[in-house]
Scaffold this motif. Sequence first.
Motif, PDB file in Angstrom:
ATOM      1  N   LEU A 175     -57.066 -10.154   7.550  1.00  0.00           N
ATOM      2  CA  LEU A 175     -57.519 -10.800   6.568  1.00  0.00           C
ATOM      3  C   LEU A 175     -58.199 -12.094   5.683  1.00  0.00           C
ATOM      4  O   LEU A 175     -57.523 -13.416   6.033  1.00  0.00           O
ATOM      5  CB  LEU A 175     -56.028 -10.843   5.395  1.00  0.00           C
ATOM      6  N   PRO A 176     -59.431 -11.853   6.498  1.00  0.00           N
ATOM      7  CA  PRO A 176     -59.706 -13.039   6.055  1.00  0.00           C
ATOM      8  C   PRO A 176     -60.129 -13.674   4.603  1.00  0.00           C
ATOM      9  O   PRO A 176     -59.345 -13.137   3.742  1.00  0.00           O
ATOM     10  CB  PRO A 176     -61.477 -12.157   5.665  1.00  0.00           C
ATOM     11  N   ALA A 177     -60.165 -15.186   4.815  1.00  0.00           N
ATOM     12  CA  ALA A 177     -60.394 -16.096   3.935  1.00  0.00           C
ATOM     13  C   ALA A 177     -61.103 -16.144   2.622  1.00  0.00           C
ATOM     14  O   ALA A 177     -62.819 -15.387   2.834  1.00  0.00           O
ATOM     15  CB  ALA A 177     -59.755 -17.699   4.056  1.00  0.00           C
ATOM     16  N   VAL A 178     -61.147 -17.238   1.806  1.00  0.00           N
ATOM     17  CA  VAL A 178     -62.463 -16.977   0.797  1.00  0.00           C
ATOM     18  C   VAL A 178     -62.563 -18.434   0.361  1.00  0.00           C
ATOM     19  O   VAL A 178     -60.961 -18.869   0.321  1.00  0.00           O
ATOM     20  CB  VAL A 178     -62.293 -16.179  -0.810  1.00  0.00           C
ATOM     21  N   ILE A 179     -63.403 -18.727   0.466  1.00  0.00           N
ATOM     22  CA  ILE A 179     -63.471 -20.468   0.797  1.00  0.00           C
ATOM     23  C   ILE A 179     -64.342 -20.789  -1.336  1.00  0.00           C
ATOM     24  O   ILE A 179     -65.958 -20.288  -0.829  1.00  0.00           O
ATOM     25  CB  ILE A 179     -64.095 -20.707   1.836  1.00  0.00           C
ATOM     26  N   TYR A 180     -64.102 -21.441  -1.638  1.00  0.00           N
ATOM     27  CA  TYR A 180     -65.133 -21.801  -3.085  1.00  0.00           C
ATOM     28  C   TYR A 180     -65.048 -23.938  -3.433  1.00  0.00           C
ATOM     29  O   TYR A 180     -64.716 -24.467  -1.591  1.00  0.00           O
ATOM     30  CB  TYR A 180     -64.544 -21.427  -4.205  1.00  0.00           C
ATOM     31  N   ALA A 181     -66.986 -23.294  -3.151  1.00  0.00           N
ATOM     32  CA  ALA A 181     -66.701 -24.811  -3.170  1.00  0.00           C
ATOM     33  C   ALA A 181     -67.353 -25.300  -5.088  1.00  0.00           C
ATOM     34  O   ALA A 181     -67.965 -24.286  -5.521  1.00  0.00           O
ATOM     35  CB  ALA A 181     -67.801 -25.167  -2.335  1.00  0.00           C
ATOM     36  N   ALA A 182     -67.295 -26.299  -5.727  1.00  0.00           N
ATOM     37  CA  ALA A 182     -67.570 -26.751  -6.882  1.00  0.00           C
ATOM     38  C   ALA A 182     -67.737 -28.253  -6.759  1.00  0.00           C
ATOM     39  O   ALA A 182     -66.932 -28.993  -5.923  1.00  0.00           O
ATOM     40  CB  ALA A 182     -66.638 -25.664  -7.429  1.00  0.00           C
ATOM     41  N   ARG A 183     -69.157 -28.755  -7.539  1.00  0.00           N
ATOM     42  CA  ARG A 183     -69.452 -29.541  -8.243  1.00  0.00           C
ATOM     43  C   ARG A 183     -68.130 -30.018  -9.024  1.00  0.00           C
ATOM     44  O   ARG A 183     -68.272 -29.592 -10.401  1.00  0.00           O
ATOM     45  CB  ARG A 183     -70.656 -30.457  -8.462  1.00  0.00           C
ATOM     46  N   ILE A 184     -67.017 -31.133  -9.496  1.00  0.00           N
ATOM     47  CA  ILE A 184     -67.081 -31.590 -10.601  1.00  0.00           C
ATOM     48  C   ILE A 184     -66.998 -32.685 -10.630  1.00  0.00           C
ATOM     49  O   ILE A 184     -67.515 -33.859  -9.867  1.00  0.00           O
ATOM     50  CB  ILE A 184     -64.822 -31.380 -10.443  1.00  0.00           C
ATOM     51  N   HIS A 185     -67.189 -33.529 -12.365  1.00  0.00           N
ATOM     52  CA  HIS A 185     -67.859 -34.921 -12.742  1.00  0.00           C
ATOM     53  C   HIS A 185     -66.255 -34.897 -13.362  1.00  0.00           C
ATOM     54  O   HIS A 185     -66.518 -35.359 -14.615  1.00  0.00           O
ATOM     55  CB  HIS A 185     -68.621 -34.293 -14.003  1.00  0.00           C
ATOM     56  N   ALA A 186     -66.021 -35.760 -11.631  1.00  0.00           N
ATOM     57  CA  ALA A 186     -64.823 -36.602 -12.331  1.00  0.00           C
ATOM     58  C   ALA A 186     -64.659 -37.195 -10.990  1.00  0.00           C
ATOM     59  O   ALA A 186     -65.016 -36.902  -9.774  1.00  0.00           O
ATOM     60  CB  ALA A 186     -63.447 -35.972 -12.021  1.00  0.00           C
TER      61      ALA A 186
END
Length: 413
Positions: free
Chosen positions: A66-77
């Motif tokens: 079961l492969p993983a999912v990897i999210y990346a997001a820029r957060i202004h904090a």
Amino acid sequence: MRRFLTVLILLAAWSSSAVAERQSGKVDASVARLGALNVEERALLAPHLAHGPVLLTEFKNRQTDLPAVIYAARIHAPATTIAGVIGKPAEYPRFMDALTSVDIREVNGQMTAFDWSWGVTLFSLTGQNVMTSYPGDSTRGYRFDIRTISGDLGIGRVMWRVYPEGPNRSLVVFASRLDMRDANYITRQLASEGNAVNRTVNVAVAMVTLLEVKAEAERRAGTSIDGVYAAKPLRRPQVDMYALRSLLSRGDLVFLDMDGTTLHSVAVVGRAGASERRVRRVMLDPEEFGKSLLHGTCAEVVERSERGTRFEWEIPIPLLHVGGEMILRPSPRVVSVDGISGTLSKGRWRFDTYRYPGGEAGVIAWATFDPADSPKLIRKLIAGNTYFSHGFVAATQLAVMRSLRTRVHLLGR
């Protein structure tokens, strides 16, 4: 006694995983290693992170099926503010709309055990998690490891990494893997269709979690953006396929174009593992391309005209039977597919290819559609939850890429 039970639960989880690994050669989803994005990969994705979250869906590996999912997001904090949001599960129901309750069972040093319940319009889900908070600060960043050891979504693991980028900006990387095969009846029925549906749930749930943490951190930092934005025209994304070639050997990339909570479009890019000629042969054949919209799709041409080729399609997923009519308009470069009736009748998809040195094709696909234009079960799931809707869009676009690759490989046999 409660501390003893907490430790016992963790030991049982690790022990059962070890037994499963010896028997099957695979590590279960609650302890299997989760990938990350290194400094170079994060730099490559920086231009896309300026427009919205980026998702990497890994391919199968030797460690787990079961492969993983990897999210990346820029957060202004600030990183410290984000860590304060992630590291306090008791406060999750205040800003996570679907999470109806969190019951802290035990706190033991850096470890917190808690039960949760998640309610949507159609049904409610429950589970048991254990969070480990690692030492961090505003310079080095922060890390959190959450294991789902039982519950209606099965077992799994989540890893948060918070990287400071300045006094009021951070990059968050969120890796997740859920295994629904031993969960409740509904999720087992969905998971019975294989990794595609399991991946869809992983993508959607991870999307909700990430975007709700982002919204809360920015609210606390006073940088949140409210309001509804006008839709942007559907445009081809600016993607350096050659620069991304190494990252795309790990999995497919999904890019979201967002303003505030408004999702304009979703793009997915991937390596086809076949020649450009073979990929475009599938793209330009309406029945082959129709079958590649989702795994298991049946497609049949009903009319050919100067406007394009109309075809009917359907896919009988348990609980999620979908189908409708679309039109395919071929061209020497961009292939267009537009919904006409039925499920996803308002959707628009565009496809192009990129030729790598050596002849392998890369695929660039971009789309926009309304998730409310979907089966009743999906509409029930996303009702009142914008972020779950965004997750469904991303998961659907990803499924198209995976299925297209499958059709291309079948054609080559």
